[in-house]
Design an enzyme around this catalytic site. Sequence first.
Site, PDB file in Angstrom:
ATOM      1  N   GLU A 154     -57.525 -12.841   5.992  1.00  0.00           N
ATOM      2  CA  GLU A 154     -58.696 -12.065   5.549  1.00  0.00           C
ATOM      3  C   GLU A 154     -58.951 -10.900   6.500  1.00  0.00           C
ATOM      4  O   GLU A 154     -58.747 -11.046   7.700  1.00  0.00           O
ATOM      5  CB  GLU A 154     -59.924 -12.984   5.507  1.00  0.00           C
ATOM      6  CG  GLU A 154     -59.756 -14.088   4.479  1.00  0.00           C
ATOM      7  CD  GLU A 154     -60.871 -15.115   4.508  1.00  0.00           C
ATOM      8  OE1 GLU A 154     -61.839 -14.940   5.269  1.00  0.00           O
ATOM      9  OE2 GLU A 154     -60.766 -16.093   3.776  1.00  0.00           O
ATOM     10  N   HIS A 158     -64.629 -14.050   0.337  1.00  0.00           N
ATOM     11  CA  HIS A 158     -65.240 -14.995   1.292  1.00  0.00           C
ATOM     12  C   HIS A 158     -66.773 -14.850   1.323  1.00  0.00           C
ATOM     13  O   HIS A 158     -67.351 -14.498   2.352  1.00  0.00           O
ATOM     14  CB  HIS A 158     -64.661 -14.820   2.701  1.00  0.00           C
ATOM     15  CG  HIS A 158     -64.866 -16.032   3.574  1.00  0.00           C
ATOM     16  ND1 HIS A 158     -63.989 -16.421   4.557  1.00  0.00           N
ATOM     17  CD2 HIS A 158     -65.868 -16.946   3.612  1.00  0.00           C
ATOM     18  CE1 HIS A 158     -64.449 -17.505   5.152  1.00  0.00           C
ATOM     19  NE2 HIS A 158     -65.597 -17.839   4.599  1.00  0.00           N
ATOM     20  N   ARG A 168     -60.511 -22.901   3.613  1.00  0.00           N
ATOM     21  CA  ARG A 168     -59.805 -21.895   4.402  1.00  0.00           C
ATOM     22  C   ARG A 168     -58.494 -21.587   3.686  1.00  0.00           C
ATOM     23  O   ARG A 168     -57.859 -22.493   3.127  1.00  0.00           O
ATOM     24  CB  ARG A 168     -59.479 -22.418   5.811  1.00  0.00           C
ATOM     25  CG  ARG A 168     -60.668 -22.479   6.745  1.00  0.00           C
ATOM     26  CD  ARG A 168     -61.163 -21.089   7.147  1.00  0.00           C
ATOM     27  NE  ARG A 168     -62.291 -21.106   8.071  1.00  0.00           N
ATOM     28  CZ  ARG A 168     -63.573 -21.053   7.714  1.00  0.00           C
ATOM     29  NH1 ARG A 168     -63.911 -20.993   6.431  1.00  0.00           N
ATOM     30  NH2 ARG A 168     -64.525 -21.052   8.626  1.00  0.00           N
TER      31      ARG A 168
HETATM   32  C1  8YV Z   1     -68.813 -17.592   6.956  1.00  0.00           C
HETATM   33  C2  8YV Z   1     -67.654 -19.866   6.874  1.00  0.00           C
HETATM   34  O1  8YV Z   1     -68.204 -16.693   6.075  1.00  0.00           O
HETATM   35  O2  8YV Z   1     -69.232 -21.232   7.929  1.00  0.00           O
HETATM   36  C3  8YV Z   1     -68.066 -21.001   7.734  1.00  0.00           C
HETATM   37  O3  8YV Z   1     -67.174 -21.721   8.212  1.00  0.00           O
HETATM   38  O4  8YV Z   1     -66.535 -19.706   6.557  1.00  0.00           O
HETATM   39  C4  8YV Z   1     -68.653 -18.930   6.336  1.00  0.00           C
HETATM   40  O5  8YV Z   1     -69.896 -19.525   6.203  1.00  0.00           O
HETATM   41  C5  8YV Z   1     -68.309 -17.247   8.299  1.00  0.00           C
HETATM   42  O6  8YV Z   1     -68.523 -18.212   9.235  1.00  0.00           O
HETATM   43  C6  8YV Z   1     -68.948 -15.944   8.748  1.00  0.00           C
HETATM   44  O7  8YV Z   1     -68.197 -15.358   9.704  1.00  0.00           O
END
Ligand code: 8YV
Length: 312
Positions: A260, A278, A231
């Site tokens: 983001e 991302h 993150r």
């Molecule tokens: C996805 C993520 O981009 O799973 C997560 O925590 O950061 C990613 O796999 C996100 O969840 C999609 O909104």
Amino acid sequence: MKPDIVFTGKGHAATQATLEAEFTVHKLFEAKDPAAFLKERAARVRGIASFGHMKVDGKLMDQLPKLEVICNFGVGVDQINLDDAKARRIIVTNTPDVLNECVADTALALILNTVRKFPQSEQHLRAGKWAASGPYPLATSVGGKVLGILGLGRIGEAIAKRAMACGMTIRYHNRNRKNVPYPYDPDPATLARNSDVLMVVTPGGPETQKLVDARVLDAVGPEGYVCNIARGSVIDEPVLLRYLQEKKIAGAGLDVFVDEPNVPPAFHTLDNAVLFPHVGSATQETRKAMGDLQIENLRLHFAGKPVRTRVV
Ligand code: 8YV
């Protein structure tokens, strides 16, 4: 009667279509007046399908007094206040494991692209500079280098496997030492000092906020690289930017950012950074698997059964 659930963001289309067929869906992210929107539906909404960055905190939970379950699309649940959910006996689920391999592929790509500068060298060709002014400058080898994994969970292990196939050796730091064959460092700065590439794989949230700060980046040093697949909040972003501009570290590979999809424009001009929007888990197969798990958790809960991947 279909149970009523709230969507907090626009997300994976097929998942949302399935949920819309099985549940009565309320799209909070489209509401002009969220408070009025929630008030109108307060007596009916029993679930949240969480997509994206919208905060799901005690304030939102209290606006939905019948809320029983929050099912997140994604393994990271840093946008959900878990203490608030726990205090209200609201179940929270996520989508672990199904994305490990894909995210680890992205992490390996970040390492290779950052250290070998493949995107920059491709840019050199596309700009006609190969023919005009000669080959792209030599980069640095990945084989023989040390990868320091900050947050060695299931994704970290999948990254370690790939990095070892490239001839890297692995070290790690976690809050608690694990029963793994890799050397352990007692804190992030020591790990950074002992590594050539520091890979950030911790969860987000308040506990890891700016865990990688100036002190840790000093330990990365002018020959070292930082990659972040976790993150944006885990690294002090303005400090990272300055360290890249001033070449106080050799380079960075970033899949995640603080705000983001807004990436500070100063990052765009850096030659020593590789920037992904991302895309850690962004494949058809993995996003479908994540959606299937989110749907399964909602179905199980509303069938009166235990959910499959409970966080709290
Ligand atoms: C996805 C993520 O981009 O799973 C997560 O925590 O950061 C990613 O796999 C996100 O969840 C999609 O909104």
